[in-house]
Design an enzyme around this catalytic site. Structure first.
Site, short mmCIF file in Angstrom:
data_model
loop_
_atom_site.label_atom_id
_atom_site.label_comp_id
_atom_site.label_asym_id
_atom_site.label_seq_id
_atom_site.Cartn_x
_atom_site.Cartn_y
_atom_site.Cartn_z
N ASN A 9 0.86 -1.19 0.00
CA ASN A 9 0.00 0.00 0.00
C ASN A 9 0.90 1.23 0.00
O ASN A 9 1.49 1.56 1.01
CB ASN A 9 -0.91 -0.04 1.24
CG ASN A 9 -1.74 1.22 1.38
OD1 ASN A 9 -1.80 2.04 0.47
ND2 ASN A 9 -2.38 1.38 2.54
N TRP A 10 0.95 1.87 -1.15
CA TRP A 10 1.87 3.01 -1.28
C TRP A 10 1.32 4.30 -0.68
O TRP A 10 2.01 5.30 -0.63
CB TRP A 10 2.20 3.24 -2.76
CG TRP A 10 3.02 2.14 -3.37
CD1 TRP A 10 3.44 0.99 -2.75
CD2 TRP A 10 3.52 2.08 -4.70
NE1 TRP A 10 4.16 0.22 -3.62
CE2 TRP A 10 4.22 0.87 -4.83
CE3 TRP A 10 3.42 2.93 -5.81
CZ2 TRP A 10 4.84 0.49 -6.02
CZ3 TRP A 10 4.04 2.55 -7.00
CH2 TRP A 10 4.74 1.35 -7.09
N LYS A 11 0.05 4.29 -0.33
CA LYS A 11 -0.59 5.48 0.25
C LYS A 11 -0.39 6.69 -0.67
O LYS A 11 -0.35 6.52 -1.89
CB LYS A 11 -0.07 5.72 1.67
CG LYS A 11 -0.18 4.44 2.52
CD LYS A 11 0.06 4.62 3.98
CE LYS A 11 -0.10 3.28 4.69
NZ LYS A 11 0.09 3.37 6.12
N HIS A 95 -9.42 1.37 5.05
CA HIS A 95 -8.12 1.53 5.71
C HIS A 95 -8.27 2.48 6.90
O HIS A 95 -9.06 3.43 6.85
CB HIS A 95 -7.09 2.08 4.71
CG HIS A 95 -5.70 2.01 5.25
ND1 HIS A 95 -5.21 2.96 6.12
CD2 HIS A 95 -4.72 1.10 5.08
CE1 HIS A 95 -3.96 2.61 6.45
NE2 HIS A 95 -3.65 1.49 5.85
N GLU A 97 -6.58 4.86 7.91
CA GLU A 97 -6.36 6.28 7.62
C GLU A 97 -7.61 6.91 7.01
O GLU A 97 -7.89 8.08 7.22
CB GLU A 97 -5.14 6.43 6.70
CG GLU A 97 -3.84 6.20 7.48
CD GLU A 97 -2.72 5.56 6.69
OE1 GLU A 97 -2.75 5.58 5.45
OE2 GLU A 97 -1.79 5.04 7.34
N GLU A 167 -5.01 -4.55 10.85
CA GLU A 167 -3.97 -3.53 11.01
C GLU A 167 -4.22 -2.75 12.30
O GLU A 167 -5.03 -1.81 12.30
CB GLU A 167 -3.98 -2.55 9.83
CG GLU A 167 -3.81 -3.22 8.49
CD GLU A 167 -3.28 -2.24 7.44
OE1 GLU A 167 -2.23 -2.56 6.85
OE2 GLU A 167 -3.86 -1.16 7.24
N GLY A 173 2.89 2.66 10.70
CA GLY A 173 3.83 3.76 10.50
C GLY A 173 4.58 4.18 11.75
O GLY A 173 5.21 5.23 11.79
N SER A 213 3.84 -1.75 10.30
CA SER A 213 5.30 -1.80 10.46
C SER A 213 5.91 -3.15 10.09
O SER A 213 6.86 -3.61 10.72
CB SER A 213 5.71 -1.40 11.89
OG SER A 213 5.29 -0.07 12.16
N GLY A 234 3.09 -0.99 4.26
CA GLY A 234 3.10 0.42 3.88
C GLY A 234 4.51 0.86 3.53
O GLY A 234 5.01 0.60 2.43
N GLY A 235 5.18 1.48 4.49
CA GLY A 235 6.50 2.08 4.26
C GLY A 235 7.50 1.17 3.54
O GLY A 235 8.16 1.59 2.59
#
Ligand code: 13P
Length: 265
Positions: A9-11, A95, A97, A167, A173, A213, A234-235
């Site tokens: 997930n590149w956001k 998600h 966010e 999640e 993150g 993470s 993610g990251g």
């Protein structure tokens, strides 16, 4: 046997060029992997170009969100038809966010889920508790409510195609991953809820990803847990080297566990 699924997930990251460069690199690194379903979720603006790079490869394409109507006066929204048209076969729904910053509710996620399923898009439905909810001992209650409300009126046939991502919000993150035991406890809890909703067979076949993470250093210990069927990253999915390492380690664990299973049979 559940095939592990690793999502990136590149956001809200990467220009078109950065996105294309990254997938060109990723393709070289994971093109021969067979034991893992790989999906990337670039931002909307990069979907078309990235789609051209991954076409015909083992890397699937997904959108990070969509609206529940097919077309019309909904300024700024993107429809299921549009993401299908551009080559997406997956979509992330709910998600944390989106729940947190855009006030998405379980009811809205349920509407999106129904439309994704009827359009033939594989939904990745996200659930997870906030830190204060975990501290108050309410983590399972929150996740139960999310699952029950998001999955309202979903038929057994439709349910088979859902992917769930657990999640915990406090692990996203932050560099703080849930321990494999904490994650497994919640994954098993979710699987039991799915059994109540959809029966034993479907609950055993649905994949539950862990997210929060995830990195090359912790993917193996997470994947060794019985009810963890992959990760939503993610990251660490933004760079080809770290994302490829996560995918390769997942493939190794999956190979080991399937050969153990066939020995026991
Ligand atoms: P991080 O891997 O950056 O913690 O993000 C997880 C996530 O939100 C994936 O959807």
């Amino acid at each position: 046997m559940r095939i592990p699924i690793i999502g990136g997930n590149w956001k809200m990251n990467k220009t078109v060029k950065e996105a294309v460069d990254m997938v060109e690199d990723l393709k070289q690194r994971v093109g021969n992997i067979q034991d893992v379903e790989i999906v990337i979720f670039p931002p909307f603006t990069a979907l078309k170009s990235v789609g051209e790079v991954v076409k015909g490869t083992n890397i699937g394409l997904g959108a990070q969100n969509m609206y529940w109507e097919e077309e019309g006066a909904y300024t700024g929204e993107i429809s299921p038809l549009m993401i299908l048209d551009i080559g997406c076969r997956y979509v992330i729904l709910g998600h944390s966010e989106r729940r947190q910053y855009f006030k998405e509710t379980n009811e809205e996620i349920n509407k999106k889920l129904k439309v994704a399923l009827s359009s033939g898009i594989t939904p990745v439905v996200c659930v997870g508790e906030k830190i204060e909810e975990r501290r108050r001992g309410k983590a399972k209650k929150v996740v139960e409510e999310q699952i029950k409300d998001c999955f309202k009126e979903i038929t057994l046939e439709e349910a088979r195609r859902i992917v769930i991502a657990y999640e915990p919000v406090w692990a996203i993150g932050t560099g703080e991953t849930a321990t494999p035991e904490q994650a497994e406890e919640m994954h098993l809890f979710i699987r039991n809820l799915l059994k109540d909703l959809f029966g034993e067979e479907i609950s055993q076949s649905l994949r539950i990803q862990y997210g929060g993470s995830v990195k090359p250093a912790n993917i193996e210990e997470l994947m060794k847990e019985k009810d963890i069927d992959g990760a939503l990253v993610g990251g660490a999915s933004l760079k080809a080297d770290s994302f490829a390492e996560i995918i390769k380690k997942t493939a190794e664990i999956s190979k080991i566990s399937s050969s153990l299973r066939s020995k026991n049979e």
